[in-house]
Design a protein around this motif. Structure first.
Motif, PDB file in Angstrom:
ATOM      1  N   PHE A   1       0.829  -1.203   0.000  1.00  0.00           N
ATOM      2  CA  PHE A   1       0.000   0.000   0.000  1.00  0.00           C
ATOM      3  C   PHE A   1       0.865   1.255   0.000  1.00  0.00           C
ATOM      4  N   GLU A   2       1.717   1.328  -1.009  1.00  0.00           N
ATOM      5  CA  GLU A   2       2.559   2.489  -1.208  1.00  0.00           C
ATOM      6  C   GLU A   2       2.377   2.969  -2.643  1.00  0.00           C
ATOM      7  N   HIS A   3       2.535   4.263  -2.850  1.00  0.00           N
ATOM      8  CA  HIS A   3       2.393   4.814  -4.195  1.00  0.00           C
ATOM      9  C   HIS A   3       3.414   4.199  -5.134  1.00  0.00           C
TER      10      HIS A   3
ATOM     11  N   ARG B   1      -1.574  -0.014 -14.546  1.00  0.00           N
ATOM     12  CA  ARG B   1      -0.237  -0.545 -14.799  1.00  0.00           C
ATOM     13  C   ARG B   1       0.503  -0.902 -13.506  1.00  0.00           C
ATOM     14  N   ILE B   2      -0.220  -1.495 -12.580  1.00  0.00           N
ATOM     15  CA  ILE B   2       0.386  -1.946 -11.337  1.00  0.00           C
ATOM     16  C   ILE B   2       0.812  -3.405 -11.513  1.00  0.00           C
ATOM     17  N   PRO B   3       2.043  -3.760 -11.179  1.00  0.00           N
ATOM     18  CA  PRO B   3       2.517  -5.141 -11.357  1.00  0.00           C
ATOM     19  C   PRO B   3       1.675  -6.130 -10.560  1.00  0.00           C
ATOM     20  N   PRO B   4       1.442  -7.317 -11.119  1.00  0.00           N
ATOM     21  CA  PRO B   4       0.648  -8.323 -10.387  1.00  0.00           C
ATOM     22  C   PRO B   4       1.251  -8.688  -9.033  1.00  0.00           C
TER      23      PRO B   4
ATOM     24  N   GLY C   1      -0.313  -6.645  -1.731  1.00  0.00           N
ATOM     25  CA  GLY C   1      -1.253  -5.735  -1.088  1.00  0.00           C
ATOM     26  C   GLY C   1      -2.536  -6.406  -0.649  1.00  0.00           C
ATOM     27  N   LEU C   2      -2.905  -7.522  -1.303  1.00  0.00           N
ATOM     28  CA  LEU C   2      -4.162  -8.199  -0.984  1.00  0.00           C
ATOM     29  C   LEU C   2      -4.009  -9.242   0.123  1.00  0.00           C
ATOM     30  N   ILE C   3      -2.788  -9.477   0.576  1.00  0.00           N
ATOM     31  CA  ILE C   3      -2.583 -10.497   1.613  1.00  0.00           C
ATOM     32  C   ILE C   3      -3.393 -10.198   2.879  1.00  0.00           C
ATOM     33  N   PRO C   4      -3.362  -8.965   3.439  1.00  0.00           N
ATOM     34  CA  PRO C   4      -4.176  -8.720   4.650  1.00  0.00           C
ATOM     35  C   PRO C   4      -5.664  -8.923   4.416  1.00  0.00           C
ATOM     36  N   PHE C   5      -6.160  -8.511   3.255  1.00  0.00           N
ATOM     37  CA  PHE C   5      -7.590  -8.661   2.974  1.00  0.00           C
ATOM     38  C   PHE C   5      -7.953 -10.126   2.758  1.00  0.00           C
ATOM     39  N   PHE C   6      -7.024 -10.904   2.190  1.00  0.00           N
ATOM     40  CA  PHE C   6      -7.258 -12.341   2.049  1.00  0.00           C
ATOM     41  C   PHE C   6      -7.361 -13.007   3.412  1.00  0.00           C
TER      42      PHE C   6
ATOM     43  N   ILE D   1      -8.892  -4.488  -3.361  1.00  0.00           N
ATOM     44  CA  ILE D   1      -8.554  -4.141  -4.749  1.00  0.00           C
ATOM     45  C   ILE D   1      -8.819  -2.671  -5.020  1.00  0.00           C
ATOM     46  N   TYR D   2      -9.984  -2.177  -4.620  1.00  0.00           N
ATOM     47  CA  TYR D   2     -10.304  -0.778  -4.902  1.00  0.00           C
ATOM     48  C   TYR D   2      -9.503   0.170  -4.010  1.00  0.00           C
ATOM     49  N   SER D   3      -9.117  -0.284  -2.835  1.00  0.00           N
ATOM     50  CA  SER D   3      -8.220   0.532  -2.005  1.00  0.00           C
ATOM     51  C   SER D   3      -6.840   0.602  -2.636  1.00  0.00           C
ATOM     52  N   LEU D   4      -6.358  -0.547  -3.116  1.00  0.00           N
ATOM     53  CA  LEU D   4      -5.046  -0.579  -3.761  1.00  0.00           C
ATOM     54  C   LEU D   4      -5.049   0.214  -5.056  1.00  0.00           C
ATOM     55  N   LEU D   5      -6.156   0.172  -5.786  1.00  0.00           N
ATOM     56  CA  LEU D   5      -6.273   0.955  -7.018  1.00  0.00           C
ATOM     57  C   LEU D   5      -6.052   2.436  -6.741  1.00  0.00           C
ATOM     58  N   PHE D   6      -6.591   2.912  -5.633  1.00  0.00           N
ATOM     59  CA  PHE D   6      -6.421   4.332  -5.289  1.00  0.00           C
ATOM     60  C   PHE D   6      -5.018   4.625  -4.766  1.00  0.00           C
TER      61      PHE D   6
END
Length: 276
Positions: free
Chosen positions: A6-8, A59-62, A68-73, A128-133
């Motif tokens: 969760f970093e720019h 264009r964020i790398p997979p 970034g999705l590990i905590p939400f998972f 996902i939408y948090s990471l998108l922002f």
């Protein structure tokens, strides 16, 4: 270059050039909308749509997305586990008739599994939408958009920016404190007393460093008369046509997924209670 969770992510993409306030409000609206949906099909479609936006226009790398999705998972696994084992059955439904699987003393219920899957997918959608922002937004541009578009007082905005800038440095400061302890040959006690001792040794230096940083930031704001009145701005964020296109594209995609689920007969909206 390694990026923290969760970093720019410094990249040039269509989403990077959007107004941060527009991206923030759009993501919040989508997450509020998904909070009212309880069927896994619609939630999966909305989450995948956000993932496509993050991978494509963002264009964020997979690999960065997966990290970034590990905590939400993990949150999703917790929601699934609690709902599958401890469901709230509908009125008139016997617990024995709703059992889906039995593993020793554990009983998984159909209602709980369905609700647990919905909560888990919703948690991933939020991520996902948090990471998108976050990954496509420069922190300085975000603070400026809060001031210019959402009319947040500059003192509060600058304070939030200073705190946000300070968070990534905590890891390096902890590493320096740990290295200093190793150089001095500092040892710790075993067991719980050692954990408390190490926490004390790290907490006090970090607290002192944070107070010093806060004092320097306050002095800098006071020296520059940072009240927000009669100020000129070196850079100003504005709303543009691309922001309107993004909102239309996002709303159209969510509407198409919802209408498709309704056409299939799988759409389930919130019925006034936490469980369905």
């Amino acid at each position: 270059m390694n990026h923290a969770i969760f970093e720019h992510y410094q990249e040039t993409s269509p989403l990077h050039h959007l107004n941060p306030a527009v991206k923030l409000l759009s993501s919040v609206v989508v997450m509020l909308f998904t909070s009212l949906i309880f069927d896994p099909l619609t939630l999966t479609g909305i989450a995948l749509f956000g993932l496509l936006l993050t991978l494509g226009p963002g264009r964020i790398p997979p690999g960065l997305i997966l990290r970034g999705l590990i905590p939400f998972f993990l949150f999703g696994i917790g929601f699934f586990w609690m709902n599958a084992l401890l469901p709230r059955l509908a009125d008139g439904t016997e617990a024995g008739a709703d059992i889906l699987l039995t593993l020793g003393p554990l009983r998984f219920y159909r209602t709980g599994v369905r609700n647990g899957v919905s909560f888990g997918i919703r948690s991933l959608g939020f991520g996902i939408y948090s990471l998108l922002f976050v990954a496509t937004t420069n922190p300085t541009d975000f603070i400026l958009s809060l001031v210019h578009q959402l009319h947040l007082p500059p003192r509060l905005a600058y304070s939030a920016l200073a705190a946000y800038r300070y968070l990534p440095t905590l890891h390096s400061e902890i590493a320096m404190i740990r290295n200093a302890h190793q150089v001095r040959g500092t040892s710790s006690l075993p067991g719980p007393r050692g954990v408390f001792q190490r926490s004390y040794r790290f907490t006090i230096p970090l607290l002192v460093s944070g107070i010093r940083r806060a004092g320097r930031a306050a002095d800098a704001m006071e020296a520059r008369a940072f009240t927000g009145r009669n100020r000129s701005w070196y850079r100003q964020t504005r709303l543009g046509f691309r922001d309107l296109l993004y909102v239309i594209a996002l709303a159209s995609g969510i509407a198409f997924i919802t209408l498709y689920s309704r056409h299939r007969g799988s759409l389930v909206f919130w019925g006034g209670q936490l469980w369905n």
